[in-house]
Scaffold this active site. Structure first.
Site: not given
Lengths: 346, 346
Positions: A38, A74
């Protein structure tokens, strides 16, 4: 019996040597290797880049002996495929929020799967790597939950826009939910074509509805999805956060497996819904902050509630970002140690 | 039968002409006159200044024909009286957070009521103004909920610090909860001396516990409070947000009235706990975004579930800040219109 067979059997109530185990949100911020990725990639970039999504999906499998991977994605990929702009970072926003019939008319309802190819690509990469060894789960948000984000334009505390639409413009609400439902059916069919062993429907916010409203505003759409997927014979795991107040209603949707949060015991679920009800869950993710010995004790006790049959061991909700890795190891190892004869009772 | 008698009777299951009605968080941001006051005063200033707290307490009574006022205050007055610094604005923080035995030892456990005189003063002002006409409620947070803020140092999603303390340092946890419980008992006795008609215990976060953990980590302290208050004969209303998974456990605490959130129907509560169970609730606050006619229909249907006996009409949670005033009027008026014979069924 390998992990994939164990998982497949558990979904169908067939014999297993022990319950299969995976953790909701097992890929993500609790893993240092995820946080390292990330630093170089935004969240949305990770999940829309097939190689990166596949990599993140596999990260927990390198650490923990879980029986299943779940594709790193997601639930907001559906609003994105329908043409809403989804932004993460400092809270999530969906623009423009859907506030009426015009907003729905502007959605790109055809060809949504063409805008979800990145998920299909990621699934194919992972499926090939897992081969026949581990199970792979696909997933989507359930329509009520997805629509709540689309209407509110992000997260919400009071769901004021959504509830105003439900109560004041029922035809608009019904139209939006139908659009989301149709896109979700196609999307799950795409995932099934890519070789997933099961799909999970996340109804994160349905537990905020009264039972009456759930039956009217959420249940019909979940039922429709499950009915449409039936010919594929792929098990659907239906997870409601707060399912304890909606057990009978959730079962009536017809999923192969009910995902149970930790606020209701598996014993009570089986008592109310029948001994053959296939369940997934349900250790409180907060228990992972305890000492390993306590985690082990509670995990074994949780499996003892079902006798390990027709049971996919999991948490009752996703792994929290600050969860100690030791806690996750202790949970997974306890499930592996479990055997139907020799556990001390608590 | 005036409002105060109606409320007193309902708490005891005695005859009433109709259920009494009030709304959790009826004073606060949904009212323009409250927002006007907030332009000149901080939240904490309002509740610690007796004249201002009394004024805010009375604001909803000038608008709506509710049967009861609830003192304008906050459950965090107990941590403040124990010596934690409580700050509002851009999220709430409590410093220093309680992270172990040393933190508990540093709390000012004696004389807490001396640091809560501002609440007593406000109650006396309101009691005098209401005279014998309307009921007045006092309240406190339940120990588990209050402790969650004290340990986390504010709100939390995962309760990681609190759960780590519960599981890893049970003696420390027990000590903290005992300190909070003792202060809460004294504080509620003070409120009762000031003439409140009932006290409500808010257990906002107990619904996040598994039933087993609730029985171990929350229930004993609530039970102790209710037992200690029994000689005062003042009814205790015990509200858990998410009570549907904890109905039997909440009843076992021994409160006069159970506050019910909207995720479980009053019909189910009475079916599981007995027809004489006295309840408060439970319209979904989200229904207040509907048209007045729909609010009326649902409010009447909600009262029909209990037949209006042993029932304090209320929402299932607090009024949301963006609630339309028309919705609140419609709710209160519907309760007033209700009569045990003449409601159309839905």
């Amino acid at each position: 019996m390998n992990a994939r067979q164990r998982f497949a059997n558990a979904c169908r109530g067939l014999p297993v040597d022990r319950p299969p185990v995976w953790l909701m949100r097992q890929a993500g911020r609790s893993l240092p290797e995820y946080r390292a990725l990330r630093e170089h990639h935004e969240f949305w970039e990770l999940l829309t880049t097939p190689e990166l999504a596949a990599e993140v999906t596999r990260q927990p499998l390198r650490r923990f002996e879980v029986d299943a991977a779940i594709i790193f994605s997601d639930i907001l990929v559906i609003p994105a495929a329908l043409g809403q702009k989804v932004l993460f970072g400092g809270g999530m926003t969906l623009t423009p929020p859907i506030r009426g019939a015009n907003g729905i008319a502007a959605l790109k309802t055809s060809g949504t799967n063409g805008r979800l190819e990145y998920v299909a690509e990621a699934l194919k990469i992972v499926r090939e790597e897992l081969a026949d060894e581990q199970a792979l789960l696909g997933f989507a948000g359930a329509p009520f939950t997805v629509a709540s984000y689309m209407v509110e334009g992000g997260g919400s505390k009071s769901y004021s826009r959504l509830k105003a639409m439900m109560y004041r413009e029922p035809a608009t609400y019904e139209r939006l939910l139908s659009v989301v439902t149709d896109a979700t059916i196609e999307y799950l069919q795409l995932q099934i074509e890519c070789g997933v062993d099961a799909v999970q429907l996340f109804d994160s916010w349905a537990g905020e509805l009264s039972p009456d409203d759930y039956r009217k505003y959420a249940q019909p759409f979940v039922k429709r999805i499950i009915e449409q997927l039936a010919p594929t014979e792929t098990p659907v795991v239906y997870f409601i956060n707060g399912i304890g107040n909606l057990l009978e209603e959730a079962k009536a949707c017809g999923p192969a497996v009910l995902g149970i949060d930790w606020r209701v015991s598996l014993e009570e679920v089986r008592r109310r819904l029948g001994a053959n009800t296939i369940v997934q869950g349900n250790l409180d993710p907060g228990v992972l902050y305890a000492e390993p010995a306590e985690i082990r004790r509670r995990t074994l006790a949780m499996i003892d509630e079902t006798g390990g049959r027709g049971h996919i061991a999991n948490l009752g909700h996703g792994v929290a970002p600050d969860t100690p890795l030791d806690g996750i190891y202790a949970f997974v190892e306890a499930v592996q140690e479990w055997n139907s004869g020799g556990n001390e009772k608590v």
